[in-house]
Design an enzyme around this catalytic site. Sequence first.
Site, PDB file in Angstrom:
ATOM      1  N   HIS A 151      -3.517   5.825   4.052  1.00 24.12           N
ATOM      2  CA  HIS A 151      -4.232   4.707   3.499  1.00 24.12           C
ATOM      3  C   HIS A 151      -3.664   3.416   4.018  1.00 24.12           C
ATOM      4  O   HIS A 151      -4.338   2.627   4.487  1.00 24.12           O
ATOM      5  CB  HIS A 151      -4.279   4.634   2.167  1.00 24.12           C
ATOM      6  CG  HIS A 151      -5.252   3.748   1.386  1.00 24.12           C
ATOM      7  ND1 HIS A 151      -4.944   2.439   1.237  1.00 24.12           N
ATOM      8  CD2 HIS A 151      -6.662   3.607   1.211  1.00 24.12           C
ATOM      9  CE1 HIS A 151      -5.884   1.799   0.464  1.00 24.12           C
ATOM     10  NE2 HIS A 151      -7.036   2.343   0.726  1.00 24.12           N
ATOM     11  N   SER A 168     -11.520  -0.885  -0.337  1.00 22.41           N
ATOM     12  CA  SER A 168      -9.981  -1.245   0.313  1.00 22.41           C
ATOM     13  C   SER A 168     -10.284  -1.549   1.584  1.00 22.41           C
ATOM     14  O   SER A 168      -9.374  -1.924   2.247  1.00 22.41           O
ATOM     15  CB  SER A 168      -9.461   0.466   0.181  1.00 22.41           C
ATOM     16  OG  SER A 168      -8.592   0.294  -0.922  1.00 22.41           O
ATOM     17  N   ASP A 213       0.871  -1.014   0.045  1.00 21.20           N
ATOM     18  CA  ASP A 213       0.131  -0.029  -0.108  1.00 21.20           C
ATOM     19  C   ASP A 213       0.972   1.340   0.220  1.00 21.20           C
ATOM     20  O   ASP A 213       1.789   1.355  -0.712  1.00 21.20           O
ATOM     21  CB  ASP A 213      -0.933  -0.137   1.145  1.00 21.20           C
ATOM     22  CG  ASP A 213      -2.172   0.742   0.978  1.00 21.20           C
ATOM     23  OD1 ASP A 213      -2.168   1.812   0.789  1.00 21.20           O
ATOM     24  OD2 ASP A 213      -3.290   0.012   0.953  1.00 21.20           O
TER      25      ASP A 213
END
Length: 499
Positions: free
Chosen positions: A261, A438, A200
């Site tokens: 994220h 996600s 990520d």
Amino acid sequence: MRNVSHGRIRSATAIAAYDTQGAPPMSTRTKRFNTLSAAATIALAGLSAPAFAGHAYLDSLNAEGNNQFIVKYRSGSAPASSPAAMRASLDSAASRTALSSGKGGKPGLRALRQMILQGGRVVATDVPLNRADAAALMRQIAADPNVEFVQRDGVLRGLEIPNDSKFSSQWNLADTAAGLQAPTAWNTSNGSGVVVAVIDSGIYSHTDLNANVLPGYDFISSVTGLPDADCSTMGMSLGCGAPEDGDGRDANPDDSAKIGHGTHVAGIVGALTNNGTGVAGVAYGAKILPIRVLGKQKAGTESDIFDAIVWASGGSVAGVPANANPAKVINLSLGAPLKALCNDSPGWVSAINAAVANGAVVVAAGGNNNEDVATVTPAGCNNVISVAASNKSGSLASYSAAGATVDVTAPGGEQGLSAAGVPSTDAYNGIKSRVGTSVATPHVAGVAALILSAAPTKTPAQVEQILKSSARPIPLSKCSKGCGAGLVDAAAAVAAAVK
């Protein structure tokens, strides 16, 4: 997982990430990789009276160690009111039961106590019985027309409720119809012994996560970011994909581009639990391997991601030190919604197949633009578990990809001021809610870790089969577009894994 054909090799391609707000148009030459940021309740049903007297409930029997049973005599029958008649009934059943080879003789059977259940008695054998012998005995007990039913006297345990301060807001993990059923699963498995790679944007230092984080790697090879033309085509500012740390690949997977994220995804998988603060992780006993592939504006390249996938699983990548902690689960909360991308990029097929051959389960986000998951890469690739997102009501989230090739669905939250997101770890030791596939994907990766912790020899294909076969089907009224096998159920998955 889907089988795909192999087409011609494409040229090097730029990849970026987007949230549930959507993505700008893309050229056929440029792929924008998107961060897809944007169980039925296990019912402890009351035991109802069987339709016919003398029913033997055998499903709860263990392979070994069965020695205590509940016998329900019919109201008004002689055994229900007379100890002598009950004794005669039990003796008769025991005398008709032939124990398997090695046990010898007949089972001794005695009444322990009367139950609050009218006509109910707890009875026990003098020695523990295997499943076959216990079933034979139960059938003989049930053969008495005075017996209504007989079942094993099972053992329950208290369900642990974490003391994390934000756990009450984690609807996504709860033992509810729309939740993951994680608290029940934790009585059997917490993910201990399993490494989950989060490929990520890198990771922040966080007090509710650090103790579960292993040394990772920064796979962003560019120092300045993606080519200007690629950034412009994707509607992003120049320098998109830049690592913001002043160098290329190195052993520091910190989120220098301040995206957050990857930290949020990592927290869903493995935030510290029962530490009195923050949130709980799905597989809080597992270790997180942070691998950075997305830089500024959540952009990255396919080639970096290919290398990261192979390295995460223990494969060798030129110029990169060996991975001391190969992952058994790989989380890919990113994607590109372009048709037949896997067919057109053997790099994806090669990287994913290498990871699976190394024993890693690969889980990928389905997409956030209501697209068909078959058109999204890597979710549409063979050997990948594709994930759609559900909301707090247990319905397919309004933004989520769907379709016939979705494998499973997991909590991803919903958009809007009144909608519920999924809370997880964020910058400055904070907690933030996000929504998207996600967010759904690390729930599935976490459950995969629970399965592998409980049953370490399971293969990636077996883990996928368990996830699917134990999922709770989602009614057509809540998902008309295709939600795969249904909502992932952590408790049912772990129970299936240890059978």
